[in-house]
Each structure stands twice: as C-alpha cells, then as structure tokens.
Design a protein around this motif. Structure first.
Motif, mmCIF file in Angstrom:
data_model
loop_
_atom_site.group_PDB
_atom_site.id
_atom_site.type_symbol
_atom_site.label_atom_id
_atom_site.label_comp_id
_atom_site.label_asym_id
_atom_site.label_seq_id
_atom_site.Cartn_x
_atom_site.Cartn_y
_atom_site.Cartn_z
ATOM 1 N N UNK A 147 40.583 41.914 47.983
ATOM 2 C CA UNK A 147 41.393 41.108 47.069
ATOM 3 C C UNK A 147 42.642 41.861 46.633
ATOM 4 N N UNK A 148 42.495 43.169 46.405
ATOM 5 C CA UNK A 148 43.663 43.967 46.033
ATOM 6 C C UNK A 148 44.688 43.988 47.161
ATOM 7 N N UNK A 149 44.226 44.156 48.411
ATOM 8 C CA UNK A 149 45.140 44.142 49.551
ATOM 9 C C UNK A 149 45.813 42.786 49.694
ATOM 10 N N UNK A 150 45.070 41.697 49.437
ATOM 11 C CA UNK A 150 45.668 40.366 49.518
ATOM 12 C C UNK A 150 46.734 40.180 48.441
ATOM 13 N N UNK A 200 48.730 32.800 40.653
ATOM 14 C CA UNK A 200 47.428 32.691 41.317
ATOM 15 C C UNK A 200 47.213 33.784 42.357
ATOM 16 N N UNK A 201 48.171 33.980 43.254
ATOM 17 C CA UNK A 201 47.975 34.922 44.356
ATOM 18 C C UNK A 201 47.902 36.362 43.884
ATOM 19 N N UNK A 202 48.569 36.655 42.784
ATOM 20 C CA UNK A 202 48.593 38.044 42.318
ATOM 21 C C UNK A 202 47.782 38.199 41.043
ATOM 22 N N UNK A 203 48.242 37.568 39.958
ATOM 23 C CA UNK A 203 47.548 37.754 38.691
ATOM 24 C C UNK A 203 46.145 37.161 38.709
ATOM 25 N N UNK A 204 45.963 36.033 39.375
ATOM 26 C CA UNK A 204 44.637 35.424 39.439
ATOM 27 C C UNK A 204 43.634 36.299 40.150
ATOM 28 N N UNK A 205 44.053 36.906 41.256
ATOM 29 C CA UNK A 205 43.137 37.795 41.987
ATOM 30 C C UNK A 205 42.740 38.993 41.129
ATOM 31 N N UNK A 206 43.719 39.591 40.469
ATOM 32 C CA UNK A 206 43.413 40.767 39.659
ATOM 33 C C UNK A 206 42.566 40.402 38.441
ATOM 34 N N UNK A 207 42.809 39.228 37.871
ATOM 35 C CA UNK A 207 42.002 38.804 36.726
ATOM 36 C C UNK A 207 40.548 38.609 37.127
ATOM 37 N N UNK A 252 46.298 46.874 38.933
ATOM 38 C CA UNK A 252 45.299 47.839 38.474
ATOM 39 C C UNK A 252 43.921 47.216 38.562
ATOM 40 N N UNK A 253 43.003 47.879 39.289
ATOM 41 C CA UNK A 253 41.626 47.408 39.452
ATOM 42 C C UNK A 253 40.685 48.483 38.943
ATOM 43 N N UNK A 254 39.874 48.198 37.912
ATOM 44 C CA UNK A 254 38.915 49.202 37.435
ATOM 45 C C UNK A 254 37.798 49.406 38.434
ATOM 46 N N UNK A 255 37.230 50.582 38.447
ATOM 47 C CA UNK A 255 36.142 50.884 39.371
ATOM 48 C C UNK A 255 34.833 50.321 38.829
ATOM 49 N N UNK A 256 34.096 49.606 39.710
ATOM 50 C CA UNK A 256 32.775 49.115 39.357
ATOM 51 C C UNK A 256 32.758 47.921 38.441
ATOM 52 N N UNK A 257 33.923 47.328 38.151
ATOM 53 C CA UNK A 257 33.958 46.186 37.260
ATOM 54 C C UNK A 257 34.390 44.897 37.962
ATOM 55 N N UNK A 258 34.467 44.945 39.262
ATOM 56 C CA UNK A 258 34.890 43.746 39.963
ATOM 57 C C UNK A 258 33.838 42.663 39.913
ATOM 58 N N UNK A 259 34.263 41.410 39.663
ATOM 59 C CA UNK A 259 33.361 40.284 39.609
ATOM 60 C C UNK A 259 33.195 39.671 41.000
ATOM 61 N N UNK A 260 32.082 39.055 41.259
ATOM 62 C CA UNK A 260 31.816 38.440 42.541
ATOM 63 C C UNK A 260 32.650 37.164 42.664
ATOM 64 N N UNK A 261 33.154 37.007 43.846
ATOM 65 C CA UNK A 261 33.942 35.823 44.107
ATOM 66 C C UNK A 261 33.006 34.640 44.326
ATOM 67 N N UNK A 285 38.652 41.751 37.100
ATOM 68 C CA UNK A 285 38.615 42.475 35.832
ATOM 69 C C UNK A 285 39.787 43.418 35.659
ATOM 70 N N UNK A 286 40.826 43.261 36.497
ATOM 71 C CA UNK A 286 41.989 44.132 36.414
ATOM 72 C C UNK A 286 43.174 43.433 35.795
ATOM 73 N N UNK A 287 44.357 43.941 36.108
ATOM 74 C CA UNK A 287 45.576 43.391 35.530
ATOM 75 C C UNK A 287 46.713 43.535 36.522
ATOM 76 N N UNK A 288 47.733 42.696 36.342
ATOM 77 C CA UNK A 288 48.945 42.737 37.153
ATOM 78 C C UNK A 288 50.140 42.670 36.217
ATOM 79 N N UNK A 289 50.926 43.725 36.195
ATOM 80 C CA UNK A 289 52.103 43.793 35.333
ATOM 81 C C UNK A 289 53.360 43.743 36.194
#
Length: 413
Positions: A313-316, A375-382, A403-412, A385-389
C-alpha cells in the motif's frame, strides 16, 4: 585413521564478558575475606557454632557455583535470586549469633562484603532496576540486623545502593552502544560489498547499456526505442548498485515496453500481477523500480522491512504521488524519492521541482470529485494507521511525506 575434525571455537565479543569475569573474582576474594574475619573473631560471637554452620554453607555454595557468574548464560535469574537470598539470610542470622555489643559497635555481618557480589550480579544481568531492587533488600536486612539506623550502617547502605545502580546503568549504556556498533559494522560490510559490485557492474554491464543507447539513437527507428529502453535500464541498474536490490519490473511496465518493442504476447494480454509474499518485505525493493530518467531514488543501504500488505500500500501511494507529478508538474519536471527507516515508523518523501500547488487547489479538487490525493494517497495511509503530509510552495515544487508505523497496519477489507 584420520584425525577427527575439531569444531571451530566461536569467540564472542561483548563488553559484558570482562564484567562477569571480574564478578567471579570478586565473589571468590570476598569469600576469603569473610572467612578470615569470622575466624579472627570466632570466640567473640555469642553462638560461634551457628556462625560456623552458616559460613560452611556459604563456602559449599561458592564451591558449587563459583563459575556460574562467569558468563551471562550461566548466571541465570534463578541463580541470582538464590545468591541474594543466601546473602540476606547471613545478614539476618548475624543478629542471632553475634553479641549485641558487637552489633552496636559496627561489627561486620557474617557474609560481610560478599553480599555486594549478589547485588553486582543483579546489576550486570538486569541493569539498574534489578540493582535498585537487590540493594534495597540488602539495605532493609542491614537495618533489621542493626535494629536502628546507625550512622555507619546508613553510610554502607547508601554506598551499596548508589554504586550498584550506577554500575547497572553503565551496563545498559554499554549494551546499547554495542548494538549500535554491531549495526554500524553490518552497514559498513554491506556498503563495501555494494561498492565491489558497483565496480564490477560499471566495468561491464553499464558500459554495454550506454553503448546500446548511443548506437540506437544514431540508427533511429526501432533501434532508437531499444536505445531508450537501454538508457532507462542503465539508470535503474545504477540505482540498484547505489541503494539495494531491485525486484522485477511491474507487469504493466513490462507489457507496455514489450508492446512498444513489438514483443507483446499474442492478443496483447497483460501478465498477472505477482502475489505479495507473506511476512516482512523490503520497502526499498518495491520503491526502487520507480527510479528512471526523471525520478531519483535514495534509501538506506540495508533492507527496510515492513509487513507485506502495508509495504504494498505504501508503494502504491508513492506511485500515485508520482502520477500526480507527471500530470501536474509539467514536462521535464524531476522527482526525488527518499526512504527513511525510523525505529517506530517507515517514512517516504516524494519531492518534485514543479510549479507547486496553489493554495486551496486540493480542497477545490475534492469538491469537484477529483479524489486522487484524498483516496490514492491519504486514504491508503489512513487505512494503515499512518499519515500523509503535503507541503507545496508555489514556484518551488511539492513534497509529500508518507509515514507508516511499524506493526500498526490494519487489514484491508
């Protein structure tokens, strides 16, 4: 008969090993001191046989466990607890076997300074917190043996308490420094290997690709297209030797380039996208293929691991940011991707040198139904559990920080 091969000896480098060896010597020497003090004052005790019985138990314990404090593997938590319990028992027994006059006069307890070895073992094994707990128990036992907080008793208690906590803190700092040094050595070794590969590749593959690019441009036609592809592959290969290993190209790019070169599969079908492997994967390996003639990629020399779904998701999101650069930054704009590996998060910055985004443009785009950034950027990071500034200055380009926190990613879903 051939001689049996010996198993190579593994030498462990650790800042702790000298401390454990010193602790072993301390326990042996202080036992000899405690035995000498007891022997000199034997007839002055109220119950010398009781004191002799304890000293015999202490000597037997040391004979059986003298080398248990020589390495961190042998010096277990259970052993340290037993060692401390024996020291506390000796302090409390002193109040029974010794005379009140000697106790009031500040005579040494039965284990004497051997007690410090038990506390120092806790400090080396568990740091300053274990040292504080052990020295506090020793302090309470000494106060109970004395019956009152005499001046010399308080002085000795504070000395043990402060020294053991200080040693425990120093051990923790030394361990952290050792881990940092080990990581630096691994990075240095990886960098040297990458430089060696870069020299070999520069002397062979990169020169061939550069020659194909020049000859293709000179010949024109389909050869020019092949020369352009060779130039792009040269840039990608330079990124590989500078920042890490590259995975295969994305299927969409492979199909597009194959079609341009006349090598597409019958019917123009696009190969299926590869499956994302389970477990952590290297984010840098997913981002490196984005590098090209107008896109530069930089990252750590070591793998930046993240759970596969979150990394994809981060790469996308990075791909979406680069799409925005191509659409809105104008022809000839350059972009830079920076990958950072922080202790608690993975950070990717995408920056371009375009004209920037006018103030209020993103809000207007969302109201008009164009949700690319939302959607493509902020939605993916949200969802991760991360953020897009996004920071943009008109005339100075745009920067997106993901920014993506480690171990806090939610399942798609």
């Amino acid at each position: 008969m051939t001689p049996r091969s010996r198993k190579p000896r593994v030498v462990r480098m650790s800042v702790e090993l000298p401390l454990w060896r010193a602790l072993t010597g301390y326990r042996i020497l202080t036992l000899c001191y405690a035995l000498a003090i007891f022997a000199i004052n034997y007839h002055e005790y109220a119950h010398p046989l009781g004191g002799a019985l304890y000293m015999g138990v202490l000597t037997a314990w040391m004979a059986l466990t003298w080398n248990r404090s020589s390495t961190p593997e042998r010096c277990t938590k259970r052993f340290l607890m037993a060692d401390l319990a024996l020291a506390l028992a000796g302090i409390l027994i002193t109040a029974v076997v010794d005379t009140p006059a000697r106790i009031d006069g500040g005579a040494a307890t039965l284990p004497s300074i051997w007690t410090g070895g038990a506390v120092l073992g806790l400090a080396i094994k568990g740091g300053w917190r274990w040292a504080a707990a052990g020295s506090t128990l020793v302090a309470l036992a000494n106060l109970a043996e004395r019956g009152s907080p005499a001046r010399d008793t308080v002085h000795n208690v504070l000395l043990v308490w402060v020294s053991s906590i200080a040693i425990g803190y120093i051990v923790e700092v030394a361990r952290a420094s050792e881990r940092t040094l080990a990581r630096a050595l691994r990075i240095e070794a990886a960098t040297r290997e990458r430089e060696r590969l870069a020299r070999d590749i520069h002397d062979s593959v990169l020169q061939v690709l550069a020659m194909v690019q020049r000859r293709g441009a000179a010949l024109g036609g389909e050869a020019a297209e092949l020369g352009q592809m060779a130039g792009e592959q040269e840039i990608a290969l330079r990124t590989l030797v500078a920042g890490g290993l590259l995975p295969p190209q994305r299927p969409a790019e492979q199909a597009e380039r194959a079609g341009q070169a006349g090598d597409a599969e019958p019917g123009g079908s696009v190969p299926d996208a590869p499956r994302i492997p389970a477990g952590p994967i290297d984010v840098g390996a997913l981002l490196a293929p984005y590098a090209g003639a107008d896109v530069s990629f930089a990252g750590p020399g070591t793998p930046v691991l993240l759970e596969a779904a979150a990394a994809a998701e981060l790469a996308a999101a990075v791909g979406a940011a680069l799409d925005n650069v191509r659409k809105h930054a104008g022809e000839g704009a350059r972009a830079w991707i920076l990958l950072e590996d922080e202790p608690g998060a993975v950070i990717v910055s995408v920056r371009d040198d375009g004209p920037g985004i006018p103030e209020g443009r993103l809000a207007d785009a969302e109201r008009e139904g164009r949700m690319g950034v939302a959607l493509s950027i902020r939605g993916r990071l949200r969802d991760l559990g991360g953020s897009a500034e996004l920071v943009s200055v008109p005339g100075q380009g745009t920067e997106v920080e993901l920014k993506v926190p480690r171990g806090n990613g939610k399942e798609q879903r």
